[in-house]
Design a protein around this motif. Sequence first.
Motif, PDB file in Angstrom:
ATOM      1  N   VAL A  71      65.870  50.534  41.715  1.00 19.56           N
ATOM      2  CA  VAL A  71      66.870  49.489  41.522  1.00 19.56           C
ATOM      3  C   VAL A  71      67.087  48.718  42.820  1.00 19.56           C
ATOM      4  O   VAL A  71      67.118  47.484  42.842  1.00 19.56           O
ATOM      5  N   LEU A  72      67.223  49.467  43.934  1.00 18.31           N
ATOM      6  CA  LEU A  72      67.459  48.814  45.225  1.00 18.31           C
ATOM      7  C   LEU A  72      66.287  47.914  45.600  1.00 18.31           C
ATOM      8  O   LEU A  72      66.475  46.832  46.163  1.00 18.31           O
ATOM      9  N   LEU A  77      66.783  44.722  48.351  1.00 20.49           N
ATOM     10  CA  LEU A  77      67.534  45.254  49.494  1.00 20.49           C
ATOM     11  C   LEU A  77      66.680  46.186  50.344  1.00 20.49           C
ATOM     12  O   LEU A  77      66.970  46.376  51.526  1.00 20.49           O
ATOM     13  N   ILE A  78      65.661  46.808  49.757  1.00 27.03           N
ATOM     14  CA  ILE A  78      64.736  47.645  50.525  1.00 27.03           C
ATOM     15  C   ILE A  78      63.299  47.285  50.186  1.00 27.03           C
ATOM     16  O   ILE A  78      63.027  46.593  49.187  1.00 27.03           O
ATOM     17  N   ARG A  79      62.381  47.767  51.032  1.00 28.44           N
ATOM     18  CA  ARG A  79      60.957  47.459  50.881  1.00 28.44           C
ATOM     19  C   ARG A  79      60.198  48.767  51.048  1.00 28.44           C
ATOM     20  O   ARG A  79      60.595  49.623  51.845  1.00 28.44           O
ATOM     21  N   LYS A  80      59.120  48.943  50.299  1.00 25.95           N
ATOM     22  CA  LYS A  80      58.329  50.179  50.399  1.00 25.95           C
ATOM     23  C   LYS A  80      57.058  49.928  51.192  1.00 25.95           C
ATOM     24  O   LYS A  80      56.343  48.965  50.944  1.00 25.95           O
ATOM     25  N   GLU A  97      68.096  41.055  53.866  1.00 25.05           N
ATOM     26  CA  GLU A  97      69.217  40.971  52.940  1.00 25.05           C
ATOM     27  C   GLU A  97      69.983  42.290  52.895  1.00 25.05           C
ATOM     28  O   GLU A  97      71.226  42.305  52.907  1.00 25.05           O
ATOM     29  N   GLY A  98      69.234  43.411  52.857  1.00 24.44           N
ATOM     30  CA  GLY A  98      69.878  44.720  52.830  1.00 24.44           C
ATOM     31  C   GLY A  98      70.691  44.973  54.085  1.00 24.44           C
ATOM     32  O   GLY A  98      71.823  45.466  54.032  1.00 24.44           O
ATOM     33  N   LEU A 102      74.842  45.445  54.371  1.00 22.94           N
ATOM     34  CA  LEU A 102      75.432  46.648  54.938  1.00 22.94           C
ATOM     35  C   LEU A 102      76.345  46.326  56.118  1.00 22.94           C
ATOM     36  O   LEU A 102      77.433  46.903  56.258  1.00 22.94           O
ATOM     37  N   GLU A 103      75.903  45.405  56.949  1.00 23.73           N
ATOM     38  CA  GLU A 103      76.717  45.058  58.111  1.00 23.73           C
ATOM     39  C   GLU A 103      78.027  44.411  57.692  1.00 23.73           C
ATOM     40  O   GLU A 103      79.038  44.530  58.381  1.00 23.73           O
ATOM     41  N   ALA A 104      77.989  43.731  56.547  1.00 24.97           N
ATOM     42  CA  ALA A 104      79.202  43.036  56.101  1.00 24.97           C
ATOM     43  C   ALA A 104      80.265  44.001  55.609  1.00 24.97           C
ATOM     44  O   ALA A 104      81.441  43.637  55.544  1.00 24.97           O
ATOM     45  N   LEU A 105      79.880  45.227  55.293  1.00 23.98           N
ATOM     46  CA  LEU A 105      80.883  46.071  54.632  1.00 23.98           C
ATOM     47  C   LEU A 105      80.995  47.488  55.161  1.00 23.98           C
ATOM     48  O   LEU A 105      81.769  48.281  54.616  1.00 23.98           O
ATOM     49  N   THR A 106      80.255  47.850  56.204  1.00 24.03           N
ATOM     50  CA  THR A 106      80.468  49.170  56.791  1.00 24.03           C
ATOM     51  C   THR A 106      80.790  49.012  58.270  1.00 24.03           C
ATOM     52  O   THR A 106      80.139  48.245  58.959  1.00 24.03           O
TER      53      THR A 106
END
Lengths: 185, 185
Positions: A71-72, A77-80, A97-98, A102-106
């Motif tokens: 899903v991510l 938001l993530i890459r493999k 983007e991920g 994350l920086e915006a909310l943690t």
Amino acid sequence: MSGNALYDYLERLTSLMRAWSREHPLLAELQPVQVSALHYLSRCNGYSNTPMAVTEYLGLTKGTVSQSLKVLEHKGLIRKQPDPQDKRSVHLELTGEGTALLEALTPPAFLQQAAEALGLRGEMLEALLRELLVTIQRQQDVPSFGLCGSCRFHERREEGPFCGLTRQPLASGAERLICREHESA
Amino acid sequence: MSGNALYDYLERLTSLMRAWSREHPLLAELQPVQVSALHYLSRCNGYSNTPMAVTEYLGLTKGTVSQSLKVLEHKGLIRKQPDPQDKRSVHLELTGEGTALLEALTPPAFLQQAAEALGLRGEMLEALLRELLVTIQRQQDVPSFGLCGSCRFHERREEGPFCGLTRQPLASGAERLICREHESA
DNA sequence: TTGAATATGTATCGATTCGATACTTAATCA
DNA sequence: TGATTAAGTATCGAATCGATACATATTCAA
């Protein structure tokens, strides 16, 4: 009786985090467990960003985690990245983007504000929580997921930090990242 | 930067709790949120054991909670009693089976052991966590769900404890129960 | 070096959570 | 008396989660 209140407070904090996560506009479309996975991936080193490591960290099964990661990835938001050595394995990295999300909310604003209001006592709380975690890990034989720099395999050489387990030099800054192979000194 | 480590530790503790819950034989058939609801119901007073109160405590929607409670009732862990005054309302009480289940597993052994190993520092951790919660509640205008005895409506009369909000005498022991109407003194 | 055992990761299924919406019934209040 | 509000339930669709089965790759012993 003493551990009981501790459990009460942790339960309550968990509820508050859930309520906060549900109300936050950026997180409305993300599940709490997805946020946890993102948060872990942003703080771990190159040995520890595989689906299996996320599985162990979250305490779930690999099948479940595989779905959440899909899903991510689908949300961008993530890459493999396939592992060049072990062709079974995959490495996960946050996209731009991920990282931005994350920086915006943690850390959560309400936590940060409360910690700041406590001042010195907030720092003491932090240290005691850390001590509690270390104690649990020692007593329960649970993987510690500690910071690279506090590991018994960590060596400070003249050329830079070095991992005595994998016998490889480490990038500077690696000391502050979470490692799944971590063992207390 | 200070609140960030706090968030890290709480995330890790949450993961440990989840892993513990999943491995525990008694909890294998219960969802974490069901355990949270049971735990709350075992610690709240008669004003606070309704589906709406559980909803507010857990930070979910009433529809969601209604479903989870139906499962708990179906498993024989809680019982529903209609409110004699308000015919819309329902009170939830633990059955003997529910009480026994909860007593067998809270607080989690690994938490209790670690807290005991910390000794005085464990008690300090408890006090600081409590302070953090109070600070969050004051800053965020979130329902406090505090203990009855610490409420500004609580009165200690000669005949026994008394609630100044509902204007009713309280059973002895009520001071130690969670109340949804709680307001800090 | 061959073959068994192990490890990483994915796919699928069923039960459950969860939010959104709509609804019923009862209490409140103008 | 009638409109509004509140408590609780029902239903739907998306997602989590554990269990199981599976494909592929690595490791290790014979």
